[in-house]
Design an enzyme around this catalytic site. Structure first.
Site, PDB file in Angstrom:
ATOM      1  N   LYS A 278      15.502 -24.461  44.079  1.00 31.25           N
ATOM      2  CA  LYS A 278      14.270 -24.477  43.658  1.00 31.25           C
ATOM      3  C   LYS A 278      13.784 -23.287  44.394  1.00 31.25           C
ATOM      4  CE  LYS A 278      14.012 -28.642  46.145  1.00 31.25           C
ATOM      5  NZ  LYS A 278      13.791 -30.126  46.780  1.00 31.25           N
TER       6      LYS A 278
ATOM      7  N   HIS B 144      42.536 -11.253  81.031  1.00 32.71           N
ATOM      8  CA  HIS B 144      42.033 -11.936  81.630  1.00 32.71           C
ATOM      9  C   HIS B 144      41.512 -10.087  81.710  1.00 32.71           C
ATOM     10  CE1 HIS B 144      41.238 -12.387  85.541  1.00 32.71           C
ATOM     11  NE2 HIS B 144      41.481 -11.184  86.566  1.00 32.71           N
TER      12      HIS B 144
ATOM     13  N   ALA C 233      27.078 -26.841  58.657  1.00 30.15           N
ATOM     14  CA  ALA C 233      26.845 -26.239  57.667  1.00 30.15           C
ATOM     15  C   ALA C 233      28.634 -25.358  57.160  1.00 30.15           C
ATOM     16  CB  ALA C 233      26.712 -25.129  58.087  1.00 30.15           C
TER      17      ALA C 233
ATOM     18  N   GLY D  76      22.190 -30.881  50.148  1.00 32.54           N
ATOM     19  CA  GLY D  76      21.614 -31.151  51.348  1.00 32.54           C
ATOM     20  C   GLY D  76      21.107 -32.240  51.971  1.00 32.54           C
TER      21      GLY D  76
END
Length: 468
Positions: A35, A447, A323, A146
């Site tokens: 939408k 390192h 997510a 969601g």
């Protein structure tokens, strides 16, 4: 355009757009109903990505103004233009959402712009943004709508004085005093943004520490760090009233266990008390999709619902509202629809708080292991003993590894430090492959890097760290 598809995805957030792309890659005729006028859902539009853009810009500003001097650097006339900061954020968002649209076209995913609701289990009615309706039929529907912001009873969010995370991402000016209701990830990230830009920030949290659900030692350490940065933390406190005034907003809160209430005045109040699944208005009840008592859709391990052909992923089902969890579920559900064996290991889902220092975790906390009666050994190594962290003057925090006492298998990793969000990926990879603490300890780490703290923490599980 045909209105019959193999797969129709409802929602184009990280779970939805990934599911649509993967389904199309597998040769399934796919559409996505969204939408918004832009793809990407909450995450790309008003969530993960704009917040990280503001966190990055505000961190650079704060670092230049407060940390450069210790390294012999000076900046004259340091300032910022909040309008340009917001324009930069929006440019990033536009690029990302436009990128999803490009990927849809590349993979031949049809974007249906509108709001969908089920007419029947194989038909979706879409109220089109441009007017009118369209009925879309599919063999499979993936619900990936969601979540939406939650609020508290009696608090009306107007996105001006009383804002959700959406409003907090687009404030036209820096508030003199920002009150954040809720000491979770979103509230602390956005609180950090505006603190760095000059706001006084007060957090009101119901629990006894910030970041509910995370490792307690990390939570306490992080709380102390926020206080050193100047945030005011009111813990074990509940908000009883939020009232708009001519000057701003009055927030009244009191101790959870009882006691005198106090009222503070703010220019802006951010309500950040969690999110709720976005399942209303889809017509799920009409087609018989089972829900739980928190309005989440019930699914099996393969993300199927009790209604054949209806699948669900992401924030609308059980699990953390993240997510990357939704993305993995999007791939898995598309593969399951195509007859493959999609799977997500929900025991190895990392979580990150993108403040400074960052906080990251994966797997079980000490509290969870104790409650489950699991015997474990903890190994911890501070960044104050890490050479790269010392060279960067970023020595705050530590790495903690929790390993099974009998098998040495890594059960959880918890990090607070400057680069925790990137470092947690190594821990997740190790756990996905069933690594032991000894496996990490025997792996050669470059390192000087902060990741050497991971190796040292693994050595510490067996009581033999080298640099501590």
């Amino acid at each position: 355009m045909s209105d019959a598809f193999d797969v129709v995805v409802i929602g184009s957030g990280p779970g939805g757009y990934v599911a649509a792309i993967r389904a199309a890659q597998l040769g399934l005729k796919t559409a996505c109903v969204e939408k918004r006028e832009t793809l990407g859902g909450t995450c790309l539009n008003v969530g993960c990505m704009p917040s990280k853009a503001l966190l990055h810009s505000s961190h650079l500003y704060h670092e230049a103004g407060h940390d450069f001097e210790a390294m012999g650097l000076s900046v004259k006339g340091l300032d910022f233009d909040i309008k340009k900061v917001m324009e930069s954020k929006q440019k990033i968002v536009d690029g990302l959402t436009g990128g999803i649209e490009f990927l849809f076209k590349k993979n031949k995913v049809e974007w249906i712009k509108g709001t969908g609701h089920f007419k029947s289990k194989d038909t979706l009615t879409v109220d089109l943004n441009d007017g009118g309706t369209r009925e879309v039929k599919a063999k499979n529907f993936i619900i990936a709508t969601g979540s939406d912001v939650a609020s508290l009873p009696g608090i009306e969010i107007d996105e001006e004085k009383i804002v959700s995370s959406t409003g907090a991402l687009s404030l036209p000016k820096v508030p003199k005093h920002l009150v954040v209701i809720g000491g979770g990830v979103i509230g602390l990230e956005l609180g950090s943004v505006w603190k760095r830009f000059g706001s006084d920030v007060t957090v009101v949290e119901f629990m006894d520490q910030v970041l509910p659900g995370m490792d307690m030692e990390v939570r306490k350490t992080f709380g102390r760090s926020l206080k050193k940065q100047g945030m005011k933390l009111n813990l074990s406190a509940k908000v009883t009233a939020v009232e708009k005034t001519k000057k701003g907003v009055n927030v009244t809160f009191e101790p959870v266990k009882g006691g005198d209430a106090q009222t503070i005045e703010a220019d802006v109040v951010l309500v950040s008390v969690g999110r709720r699944p976005y399942t209303s208005g889809l017509g799920l009840e009409a087609i018989g999709v089972e829900m739980d008592d928190r309005s989440r859709i019930k699914t099996s391990h393969d993300f199927s619902t009790n209604v054949p052909g209806i699948w669900a992923i992401g924030d609308v089902i059980e699990g953390p509202m993240l997510a990357h969890k939704a993305e993995d579920e999007g791939v898995a559900v598309a593969e399951n629809i195509a007859g493959l064996n999609g799977y997500v290991n929900h025991d190895v889902i990392p979580g990150v708080v993108y403040t400074f220092p960052e906080v990251a975790s994966v797997g079980k906390t000490e509290e969870e292991l104790k409650d489950a009666g699991v015997a474990y050994t903890a190994g911890k190594f501070p960044f104050s003993a890490n050479s790269r962290a010392k060279a960067n003057l970023q020595t705050e925090g530590f790495v903690k590894i929790l390993a099974d006492k009998k098998t040495d298998r890594v059960l959880g990793v918890h990090i607070i430090g400057a680069d925790a969000g990137n470092m947690i990926a190594q821990a997740a990879t190790a756990m996905e492959f069933g690594a032991s603490a000894e496996d990490i300890a025997l792996t050669c780490h470059a390192h000087p890097t902060e990741t050497e703290a991971m190796k040292e923490a693994a050595l510490a599980v067996h009581g033999r760290p080298i640099h501590m």
